[in-house]
Each structure stands twice: as structure tokens, then as C-alpha cells.
Design a protein around this motif. Structure first.
Motif, mmCIF file in Angstrom:
data_model
loop_
_atom_site.group_PDB
_atom_site.id
_atom_site.type_symbol
_atom_site.label_atom_id
_atom_site.label_comp_id
_atom_site.label_asym_id
_atom_site.label_seq_id
_atom_site.Cartn_x
_atom_site.Cartn_y
_atom_site.Cartn_z
ATOM 1 N N THR A 107 0.829 -1.202 0.000
ATOM 2 C CA THR A 107 0.000 0.000 0.000
ATOM 3 C C THR A 107 0.866 1.255 0.000
ATOM 4 O O THR A 107 2.058 1.214 0.275
ATOM 5 N N SER A 108 0.227 2.382 -0.315
ATOM 6 C CA SER A 108 0.932 3.663 -0.365
ATOM 7 C C SER A 108 0.171 4.724 0.416
ATOM 8 O O SER A 108 -1.055 4.849 0.262
ATOM 9 N N PRO A 109 0.856 5.511 1.228
ATOM 10 C CA PRO A 109 0.176 6.599 1.938
ATOM 11 C C PRO A 109 -0.276 7.705 1.005
ATOM 12 O O PRO A 109 -1.045 8.592 1.406
ATOM 13 N N ASN A 110 0.188 7.663 -0.240
ATOM 14 C CA ASN A 110 -0.173 8.698 -1.209
ATOM 15 C C ASN A 110 -1.405 8.333 -2.032
ATOM 16 O O ASN A 110 -1.785 9.082 -2.939
ATOM 17 N N ALA A 111 -2.027 7.197 -1.735
ATOM 18 C CA ALA A 111 -3.207 6.789 -2.494
ATOM 19 C C ALA A 111 -4.350 7.768 -2.282
ATOM 20 O O ALA A 111 -4.493 8.375 -1.217
ATOM 21 N N ASP A 112 -5.167 7.933 -3.312
ATOM 22 C CA ASP A 112 -6.328 8.805 -3.244
ATOM 23 C C ASP A 112 -7.246 8.323 -2.121
ATOM 24 O O ASP A 112 -7.785 7.221 -2.194
ATOM 25 N N PRO A 113 -7.463 9.122 -1.073
ATOM 26 C CA PRO A 113 -8.281 8.661 0.051
ATOM 27 C C PRO A 113 -9.733 8.416 -0.329
ATOM 28 O O PRO A 113 -10.431 7.659 0.347
ATOM 29 N N ALA A 114 -10.201 9.044 -1.419
ATOM 30 C CA ALA A 114 -11.573 8.792 -1.848
ATOM 31 C C ALA A 114 -11.731 7.382 -2.396
ATOM 32 O O ALA A 114 -12.786 6.755 -2.267
ATOM 33 N N MET A 115 -10.682 6.867 -3.004
ATOM 34 C CA MET A 115 -10.714 5.517 -3.575
ATOM 35 C C MET A 115 -10.143 4.479 -2.624
ATOM 36 O O MET A 115 -10.609 3.349 -2.565
#
Length: 483
Positions: A107-115
């Protein structure tokens, strides 16, 4: 592995310098591993009994006793039972395949939080370190969950690049199944958002692992799904209507690549060969027209590319799919998918096991074979335990448990009622009365003969006169026969 002659060569009576030997040996091992670069796409059942043989044979290609193996948990990391899924996956590969695997969140902390909302607790493993491990591993696997969730994390961090490097220039085995398989193409189906939440049919940008090989595709696993029964859940739960709408949104040079359940598409990236294994097939669909490559098919990548690009089209037309003949045996496990390596029969899906168990139990009950009845129950229990490891889909384990309980109950009732023919116990009492009835009928005393028949009927016996003579049985047996 055969090592060259310099291993035993002597120089001035001395063994070759051990450091030089170690360097050359390392090169030999690296060369052996480098001969394997395979991308495996599995339509479903990746942690089920049906895929055990395929996994074992892929691992054997590595020629390593302890491969470095990584399971990417990203597609299911959002689930409340993610830790349990990871543990069961590790048990499956250890117990059924003989492979020890390490789980990485990916996982990535930069992932779109909406998705893809942040994990709670957050993943503590360094992203760059995970990506480096993905590039270096001998075997990388990702499977069930949400395609859109996995993409949101992978594309926001270095994992997507790590997977592309493995496929385009790396070595080893890369296995993408179910949800992860849906991310492999240029276009990805957001199945949860469409099927579960009623979102508008649309494509997401996928990892696009196959375009460098001339395969611009939307890869759809679970292509032949039939869980819906009376409603259409084919094409990974889209159904034909929605897929037809989405297909029109693909560019002219693109196609849908559908992989059936319990089916593996093995793409050898070094030899440019494609092989279909398992119980189903692979479908290449363009503008509503489909070409089906059944299990057992082997073909060059160039031939698949021509089908995807529309350069080659199988004979036929209309909306009916063209089914191509296999171009050659796919080795053990090819053909109709019924067999696996070395003559080993490939396990059946659980619904088929259940149907066969009911049929065999009925036959055993009909002959009052207690041992066979018990055997059916024990085999069904074993099958349920094996299928419980399948994290991708519900193959009906709850229904199978209900059937198991039903069969146990029937066995208990049979034991209570007795498995011997009740007529054996009742014959000394009933048949003398029937002989007397026959004598009375011969003498013309029909009233007395009918009285005997009525008394037997009241006592729970079914008496019938046939050209072959009088037949009788307990009324419960007659009802069971006529039901």
C-alpha cells in the motif's frame, strides 16, 4: 544443475581459487533462474484445489529449493478480515504447494483517500523497500479483493513500476489472479463500484502490463461466472448488457480478454508462447464478436496479438463465439481441463462435488450400504475443508455444510430405522396371511380374502396383486419409492 568443467579443473596441481568458484557458481544459479520469466493470469480459484497442480508446476520451473516468494495483500487490505485472508493464503501455499510465502501490504500513503482510505493501523513497511523486494523476488502473487483499491495504492507508489519491471525486463514468476488479474490490462473494470454500488459502467486506467507486447486489452477474470442463476453475472458480474456498453468505450485497437474461472493463462515472456490451463478457456472479444481459446491451447504471442488487434479473425460470424481448436497438447492438465500433471485428476469445483455426493449417497441409501454412506459424508467433509482456503469466491461452502448436515441426519435416521430390509423381519408374520388369502380367493371366499388385505393395510402394509403374484411391503417403503 550441471556445472561446467572448470569446477574440477586443477591449475598447477591446486584447486581453482574458491572465491572464483563461488563467483562462477553464482553466475550459474542466476542464469538458471533467468531462464524463467512467466506472467500467469488466473481467472479465479487461485487458492482452491483446482489450481494446486498449476502452482506446483510453475514453481518447479524455477528450479529452486527455497524461492523468495511474496504475496501482495493490497487488493484485500481494506477488508476487516485481511489478516485472516493473509494467514489462510500462507497456509494454502505452504500446505498444498510447498511454498513458504511472505505477505507484503503493497500500500501507499499517497493513495487517493476517496478511492483507498488509509489503513488502520497504517502499513509501516517502507514503500521503496517493498518495490525493491517485488523486483528481486522469484515469485510474486496478488489475488482477490478490489481491483480499484489495488490500483489506487499501486499507482500512487512504486509498486506499479516494480510489477512492470518484473514483466518487461525482470525474471521469475508473476501470478495475478481474480481482482489483481483485472488490473493487468490497459483498462480495468471497477467491479465493486459497478456491481455492488450501482455505479456507472466505466473503465479505469490499468497497470498496462501487456501493451508492450501488442496486447491492448481490458482483462476480465471470472469471465464465465454463473453465480447469479437467473440473472446474468457473466463477465466478472457485469453481465452481457453492461459489457456491451463498456466495450463501445474501448479504442479501435483494443479488445476484451476474458479468463474463465478455474483457468490459468500462462504467458512465457522469454519464448513468447501462450498456454491455457484449467477447466475453462480464454475469450478474445472485439465489437461483440468472440473467439474462445479452450484449455489445452498453445499459441505464439504473435497469433494472440493478431486476434486482439483484429488482424486475424476466426471463421464464422454473427454473435456466436468461434471456438478454436487447441494448436497442440498443453502437456499434463491440458485438453478439457479434467486432468492435471502426471495423470493426476484435477479436483472438481465444490458445486459439482456436492451434486456427485448427493447422487452417490442416494445410491448407497437405496442399497442400504452403510459404509458407502459414511464414505460419501467423509469425502464431502474433506472437500469442504479444502475449499475453505479459497479466498477469491464463495464456491458454496455454507451450502456444502448444509448438505453435509443433511446427509448426517439421514444416516442417523437410517441407523435408527435399521439398514436391513424390514421385510426380512416381518416376512414370517405377513406371508402366512397372504398364503391364507390366496387359498380363500381360490375357494371363492373373496369377502374373507378382502378382510385379510384390509387388516394388513391397517397394520401398515401395501399389498398389490400383479400377474406375477401378490407383492407386499411396508407402506413407508412404498411411499418412499413413489416419491
Amino acid at each position: 544443475m550441471h556445472l561446467p568443467g572448470w569446477v574440477n579443473r586443477r591449475n598447477c596441481g591446486n584447486v581453482v581459487n574458491s572465491a572464483a568458484w563461488a563467483r562462477e557458481a553464482a553466475k550459474e544459479v542466476a542464469a538458471a533462474v533467468a531462464t524463467v520469466r512467466v506472467l500467469a493470469i488466473i481467472g479465479s480459484g487461485e487458492t482452491s484445489p483446482t489450481m494446486v497442480t498449476a502452482h506446483r508446476e510453475l514453481i518447479a520451473r524455477l528450479g529452486l529449493t527455497s524461492p523468495q516468494a511474496i504475496v501482495l495483500a493490497t487488493p484485500y487490505a481494506f477488508q476487516e478480515n485481511a489478516a485472516d485472508v493473509s494467514a489462510r493464503t500462507q497456509h494454502y501455499f505452504a500446505d498444498s504447494v510447498g511454498l513458504q510465502v511472505r505477505v507484503a501490504a503493497g500500500t501507499s500513503p499517497n493513495a487517493d483517500p476517496a478511492m483507498a482510505p488509509p489503513l488502520i493501523p497504517p502499513d509501516e513497511e517502507d514503500e521503496a523497500r517493498q518495490a525493491a523486494a517485488i523486483r528481486a523476488a522469484d515469485w510474486v502473487f496478488a489475488g482477490p479483493g478490489s481491483p480499484s483499491y489495488a490500483l489506487a495504492h499501486w499507482q500512487a507508489g512504486p509498486v506499479a513500476a516494480g510489477l512492470r519491471d518484473r514483466v518487461l525486463a525482470g525474471d521469475g514468476l508473476t501470478v495475478l489472479a481474480s481482482a489483481a488479474a483485472a488490473t493487468a490490462g490497459r483498462f480495468t473494470l471497477p467491479v465493486y463500484e459497478i456491481y455492488k454500488a450501482g455505479g456507472a459502467p466505466r473503465w479505469l486506467d490499468g497497470l498496462d502490463l501487456l501493451s508492450p507486447f501488442g496486447l491492448t486489452v481490458a482483462l476480465i477474470p471470472h469471465y464465465d461466472n454463473a453465480e447469479g442463476g437467473r440473472y446474468d453475472t457473466r463477465h466478472c458480474y457485469l453481465g452481457e448488457r453492461r459489457l456491451a456498453v463498456m466495450e463501445r468505450e474501448l479504442p479501435a485497437g483494443a479488445a476484451v480478454l476474458g479468463v474463465d474461472e478455474h483457468t490459468a493463462v500462462l504467458i512465457d515472456l522469454r519464448t513468447s508462447d501462450v498456454e491455457i490451463r484449467g477447466r475453462g478457456g480464454m475469450t478474445i472479444r472485439r465489437s461483440g464478436h468472440s473467439v474462445v481459446l479452450p484449455a489445452g491451447t498453445r499459441l505464439p504471442m504473435a497469433e494472440l496479438r493478431d486476434l486482439v488487434q483484429g488482424i486475424r479473425r476466426a471463421a464464422g460470424g454473427g454473435n456466436a463465439p468461434d471456438v478454436m481448436d487447441a494448436t497442440g497438447p498443453a502437456g499434463p492438465g491440458g485438453g478439457d481441463g479434467a486432468a492435471a500433471g502426471d495423470g493426476e485428476m484435477q479436483p472438481l469445483p465444490l458445486p459439482e462435488i456436492m451434486a456427485a455426493a448427493e447422487e452417490r449417497f442416494e445410491a448407497a441409501a437405496g442399497t442400504r450400504d452403510a459404509d458407502a454412506m459414511v464414505g460419501v459424508i467423509l469425502e464431502l467433509e474433506t472437500a469442504i475443508g479444502q475449499w475453505e482456503a479459497d479466498m477469491d469466491e464463495d464456491q458454496g461452502t455454507e451450502q456444502a455444510r448444509a448438505l453435509l448436515r443433511s446427509l448426517v441426519g439421514r444416516l442417523g435416521r437410517a441407523a435408527q430405522d435399521g439398514l436391513t430390509d424390514p421385510r426380512d423381519r416381518l416376512r414370517p408374520a405377513v406371508e402366512p396371511l397372504l398364503d391364507l388369502r390366496a387359498t380363500l380367493r381360490s375357494a371363492g371366499n373373496f369377502a374373507a380374502a378382502d378382510a385379510i388385505r384390509e387388516a394388513l393395510t391397517a397394520a401398515g402394509f401395501d399389498v398389490s396383486d400383479t400377474p406375477e403374484g401378490t407383492r407386499w411391503q411396508p407402506t413407508a417403503m412404498a411411499r418412499s419409492r413413489d416419491a
